[in-house]
Every structure is written in C-alpha cells, then in structure tokens.
Design an enzyme around this catalytic site. Structure first.
Site: not given
Ligand code: AMP
Length: 211
Positions: A14, A85, A119, A152, A163
């Site tokens: 993404k 999400r 990564r 990370r 995840r």
């Molecule tokens: P990302 O960088 O988008 O993969 O987000 C990293 C982490 O942030 C995810 O694994 C969730 O723990 C949290 N997170 C990001 N966006 C959301 C969302 N819309 N709802 C709940 N948790 C989120």
C-alpha cells in the site's frame, strides 16, 4: 473531492503504491499507521495507549483511530492508507465523508511475509530499505545519515503472522462491504510487483480524476 481508500494486507505494498500515486495525483495522503507512529515517538496520550497494540501486531481500538480521522482538515481529495480497517471504522468514515473509489490490493501472503521480514527502517526519517530490492549501501546503515537501521517491532515474523490473521478476520470483510456499495467505484488489483500493479491502479483513477 474524490476521496480514495487503498485496502490491502499489511506489507502488501500500500505504501509503495501510495508514493507513486502522490507523484501523479493531487491527494492529501493519510496513513493512520504513520500518524500513530508519530504519536508514539511524541509520547502523546494516544501514542502511549496505541503502542502496546501496535507492537503486538493488534489493531488499535476503533475509538482511538476514528478520533484521528475526525480531526482531519483538508480541502484536497484524501488518499486513505490503512484506514478503515474494521467495519465499524468504515461506518464512522461514511458519516464524515463521501468515498469515491476503493483500490483493493490482493497480494499473496507468502510474498508479504518475505517482504516484511526483509524491511529495515531509519526510524527518525521513516526511510525504508528492503534487503532484496533496495538495500542500503552498507548493510544495516542508513545511506543519508550513516545511522543504524532498525526493524519495526511489528515486522518480526511472529508479529507479522498475527497481523495477517487479524487482517483476515477484521479487515478483509471490508472488501465485500465496498464491493457491494453501489456508490463506490471498487476494483481489486492482484499481483506481486508494485511496478506492474501501479499502472493499472493509475488507469483506474485516471478514469475518475480528469488529469
Ligand atoms: P501500518 O503502518 O498501516 O501497517 O499500521 C501499523 C499498525 O498501526 C497496525 O498494525 C495497527 O496496529 C495500527 N493501525 C494503523 N491503522 C489502524 C487502523 N485504521 N485501525 C486500527 N489500528 C491501526
């Protein structure tokens, strides 16, 4: 205003597709993952609450994340990356803005596990490297600052599995939800290479944006 959601598994590209879109389309990019990480580094109340969920590979509770979206102020079209999400987040989003299009990325989980475990990031700048296709000049070191790269916490293999399981349970239902929403332009893009997928995504959006 032509608000667009990009949906897909964590590590499914993404972020890469968004970077390319931002070069060619006038969007304000909203990544809830980036917003949450900046709250964590700023040690805000929200950051302190969110950190434990993120590090365990769990979704942050809906009410905390929905608050972030309700505070957004922009007069440009939004590119929503990582939000919604859950179905509950999608319903709340529908109350605050109209969604024009949804891009759903469908990337095999095997590709994702390989990609995420390769990564590495320079945490202060957010620069990302992948050992296989854009490695740093010196292994483990940021090209620009010479500082150490880190992984990370949520890119470690066990957390990645959690995840992906959570994505399947909590986020995948959004695909059906938007597919069945006749007011939204919806398309699934399948593949493993963002260079191949991106031109198809751009064509889809060109048909929506007159650029
Ligand atoms: P990302 O960088 O988008 O993969 O987000 C990293 C982490 O942030 C995810 O694994 C969730 O723990 C949290 N997170 C990001 N966006 C959301 C969302 N819309 N709802 C709940 N948790 C989120």
């Amino acid at each position: 205003m032509c608000n667009v959601i990009i949906l897909g598994s964590p590590g499914g590209g993404k972020g890469t597709i968004c970077k390319k879109l931002l070069k060619n389309f006038e969007f304000t990019h909203v990544s809830t993952g980036d917003l949450l990480r900046s709250h964590i580094s700023g040690q805000t109340t929200l950051g302190l609450k969110a950190e434990k969920y993120i590090n365990e590979g769990k979704l942050v509770p809906d009410d905390l994340v929905i608050g972030l979206i309700q505070q957004l102020k922009t007069d440009k079209s939004l590119l929503l990356d990582g939000f919604p999400r859950t179905l509950h987040q999608a319903f709340s989003l529908g109350n605050v803005m109209t969604i024009d299009s949804v891009i759903a990325l469908d990337i095999p989980h095997e590709t994702i596990i390989n990609r995420l475990s390769n990564r590495w990031v320079h945490a202060p700048s957010g620069r990302t490297y992948a050992n296989d296709y854009n490695p740093p000049k010196v292994s483990g070191i940021d090209d620009v600052t010479g500082e150490k790269l880190t992984q990370r916490e949520d890119d470690k293999p066990d957390t990645i599995r959690t995840r992906l399981e959570n994505y399947q349970k909590q986020t995948a239902p959004l695909i059906e939800y938007y597919k069945n929403n006749t007011n939204v332009h919806f398309q699934i893009f399948s593949g493993t290479e963002s260079d191949v997928i991106y031109p198809e995504v751009a064509d889809f959006l060109h048909s929506r944006f007159a650029v």
